[in-house]
Motif scaffolding. Structure first.
Motif, PDB file in Angstrom:
ATOM      1  N   ALA A  33      27.919  82.114  55.044  1.00 21.45           N
ATOM      2  CA  ALA A  33      27.047  80.940  54.960  1.00 21.45           C
ATOM      3  C   ALA A  33      26.046  81.181  53.839  1.00 21.45           C
ATOM      4  O   ALA A  33      25.784  82.321  53.459  1.00 21.45           O
ATOM      5  CB  ALA A  33      26.316  80.704  56.282  1.00 21.45           C
ATOM      6  N   PHE A  34      25.498  80.098  53.307  1.00 22.61           N
ATOM      7  CA  PHE A  34      24.502  80.230  52.245  1.00 22.61           C
ATOM      8  C   PHE A  34      23.531  79.061  52.328  1.00 22.61           C
ATOM      9  O   PHE A  34      23.826  78.023  52.939  1.00 22.61           O
ATOM     10  CB  PHE A  34      25.156  80.285  50.865  1.00 22.61           C
ATOM     11  N   ASN A  35      22.371  79.245  51.704  1.00 24.22           N
ATOM     12  CA  ASN A  35      21.336  78.220  51.699  1.00 24.22           C
ATOM     13  C   ASN A  35      21.149  77.644  50.308  1.00 24.22           C
ATOM     14  O   ASN A  35      21.337  78.330  49.296  1.00 24.22           O
ATOM     15  CB  ASN A  35      20.001  78.796  52.168  1.00 24.22           C
ATOM     16  N   TRP A  42      26.837  71.736  57.932  1.00 21.10           N
ATOM     17  CA  TRP A  42      25.544  72.030  57.326  1.00 21.10           C
ATOM     18  C   TRP A  42      24.423  71.717  58.302  1.00 21.10           C
ATOM     19  O   TRP A  42      24.602  70.966  59.257  1.00 21.10           O
ATOM     20  CB  TRP A  42      25.358  71.231  56.026  1.00 21.10           C
ATOM     21  N   ALA A  43      23.268  72.312  58.035  1.00 21.56           N
ATOM     22  CA  ALA A  43      22.075  72.068  58.847  1.00 21.56           C
ATOM     23  C   ALA A  43      20.861  72.066  57.944  1.00 21.56           C
ATOM     24  O   ALA A  43      20.810  72.786  56.937  1.00 21.56           O
ATOM     25  CB  ALA A  43      21.936  73.135  59.930  1.00 21.56           C
ATOM     26  N   LEU A  44      19.877  71.254  58.283  1.00 20.82           N
ATOM     27  CA  LEU A  44      18.653  71.116  57.497  1.00 20.82           C
ATOM     28  C   LEU A  44      17.490  71.593  58.352  1.00 20.82           C
ATOM     29  O   LEU A  44      17.337  71.183  59.502  1.00 20.82           O
ATOM     30  CB  LEU A  44      18.464  69.662  57.093  1.00 20.82           C
ATOM     31  N   SER A  70      15.141  69.652  61.937  1.00 19.38           N
ATOM     32  CA  SER A  70      16.455  70.295  62.017  1.00 19.38           C
ATOM     33  C   SER A  70      17.501  69.224  62.248  1.00 19.38           C
ATOM     34  O   SER A  70      17.424  68.459  63.179  1.00 19.38           O
ATOM     35  CB  SER A  70      16.488  71.315  63.142  1.00 19.38           C
ATOM     36  N   THR A  71      18.456  69.119  61.358  1.00 19.12           N
ATOM     37  CA  THR A  71      19.485  68.099  61.417  1.00 19.12           C
ATOM     38  C   THR A  71      20.817  68.735  61.113  1.00 19.12           C
ATOM     39  O   THR A  71      20.904  69.552  60.219  1.00 19.12           O
ATOM     40  CB  THR A  71      19.210  66.975  60.386  1.00 19.12           C
ATOM     41  N   SER A  72      21.861  68.378  61.841  1.00 19.77           N
ATOM     42  CA  SER A  72      23.195  68.857  61.524  1.00 19.77           C
ATOM     43  C   SER A  72      24.146  67.678  61.559  1.00 19.77           C
ATOM     44  O   SER A  72      24.021  66.816  62.381  1.00 19.77           O
ATOM     45  CB  SER A  72      23.753  69.892  62.489  1.00 19.77           C
ATOM     46  N   THR A 120      21.391  74.751  54.974  1.00 20.07           N
ATOM     47  CA  THR A 120      22.279  75.864  55.305  1.00 20.07           C
ATOM     48  C   THR A 120      23.704  75.346  55.419  1.00 20.07           C
ATOM     49  O   THR A 120      23.978  74.445  56.220  1.00 20.07           O
ATOM     50  CB  THR A 120      21.867  76.537  56.620  1.00 20.07           C
ATOM     51  N   VAL A 121      24.595  75.900  54.618  1.00 21.07           N
ATOM     52  CA  VAL A 121      26.008  75.501  54.597  1.00 21.07           C
ATOM     53  C   VAL A 121      26.817  76.629  55.226  1.00 21.07           C
ATOM     54  O   VAL A 121      26.773  77.777  54.758  1.00 21.07           O
ATOM     55  CB  VAL A 121      26.489  75.236  53.164  1.00 21.07           C
TER      56      VAL A 121
END
Length: 303
Positions: free
Chosen positions: A94-96, A116-118, A4-6, A128-129
């Motif tokens: 939000a969308f992926n 965003w997040a991964l 998980s990265t943001s 995820t944006v």
């Protein structure tokens, strides 16, 4: 890469480009978009495709992908920028996008830096944006993602990369491994038009789906190869490659352009094989109907 990265980062565009096959207005507000109650929510996880219900992402429809992809053979490093033109199919907060094995450097929506997040997904990773300005249903928007990676880097799912003895690569993405090459809505249900700008060093050729529009030489001896596919295509059919190969050409019995790539130095061996393609295509069209794209061909690769 952590699970998980943001981050939040400005996007600076670069690289060669040609006119996109589809022009879509950025963050437009279509007539009547606000006639219903505005209730933005994240897009769904999976689009409910009858064969692959968990693949892809809901809340939007992709119209066009524009991919700039610069590859270094032998080391397998690459840098890339993908620009996505899309339309919201619901009020969207939000969308992926599907991705796997990439380092995301920057994300922008409508030219504005986006949060965003991964995270880990069902078959790869989810990008995820989160929208600073939620979108209305029917609203057109653009997403630009700058990223880099290595073709042989570990991935959470199976890889779509195929490697040969020449230090290059070819893609084999069916049915859900296009996300190992670019962040995308990786489902057969979401078809789009495409443009590609594939960078390859001296001694290598690049290929991609669609018609070859141009080749741009660079000062270091490398070349950017530009392709456009004006028919809508699913992500799983992406056909990019950088190899030591030779282009061979022909036409089908009804005049469709044929473009093949065979291993460099083995043209005499494989030329007669690809020459049979016109007969093969005629047989297939008699069984299944007219081939739906503007160019066809074979890529013979030792990978």
């Amino acid at each position: 890469m952590t699970a998980s990265t943001s981050r939040r980062s400005a996007l600076r565009l670069g690289g060669a480009a040609v006119a996109a096959a589809v022009a879509v207005p950025v963050l437009s507000s279509p007539a009547g978009a606000r006639s219903h109650g505005f209730d933005p929510a994240p897009g769904s996880d999976g689009v409910g495709d009858p064969l692959f219900p968990t693949l892809g992402n809901g809340g939007y429809q992709v119209v066009h992908y524009d991919l700039t992809f610069d590859f270094t053979p032998v080391t397998y490093d690459f840098t890339a920028v993908v620009k996505i033109n899309a339309k919201a199919t619901q009020d969207l907060s939000a969308f992926n996008l599907d991705t796997d094995g990439h380092t995301i450097d920057a994300v922008a929506v409508g030219g504005r830096t986006a949060d965003w997040a991964l995270s880990a997904g069902k078959s790869g990773q989810e990008l995820t944006v989160t929208l600073g300005r939620p979108l209305h249903r029917g609203q057109a928007f653009t997403v630009e993602i700058r990223y880099h990676g290595n073709g042989k880097a570990p991935r959470l799912g199976l890889t779509g990369w195929k490697f040969g003895t020449d230090g290059g690569f070819a893609s084999a993405a069916q049915s859900s491994r296009a996300d190992t090459f670019l962040p995308c809505n990786d489902t057969p249900s979401d078809k789009a038009t495409w443009t590609f700008h594939i960078g390859a060093p001296q001694g290598y050729v690049a290929t991609a789906n669609g018609e070859l529009l141009d080749r741009t030489p660079r000062a270091d001896g490398s070349t950017v190869w530009h392709f456009a596919l004006r028919e809508r295509m699913a992500t799983e059919l992406i056909g990019i490659a950088v190899v030591k190969g030779t282009y061979l050409y022909g036409s089908s019995h009804r005049g469709l352009p044929l473009r093949h790539i065979v291993p460099q130095g083995q043209e005499d061996r494989y030329g007669p094989i690809v020459a049979r393609t016109a007969d093969h295509l005629a047989w297939l069209e008699a069984k299944f109907g007219r081939y739906p794209f503007s160019v066809y061909g074979l890529h013979i690769y030792d990978g």
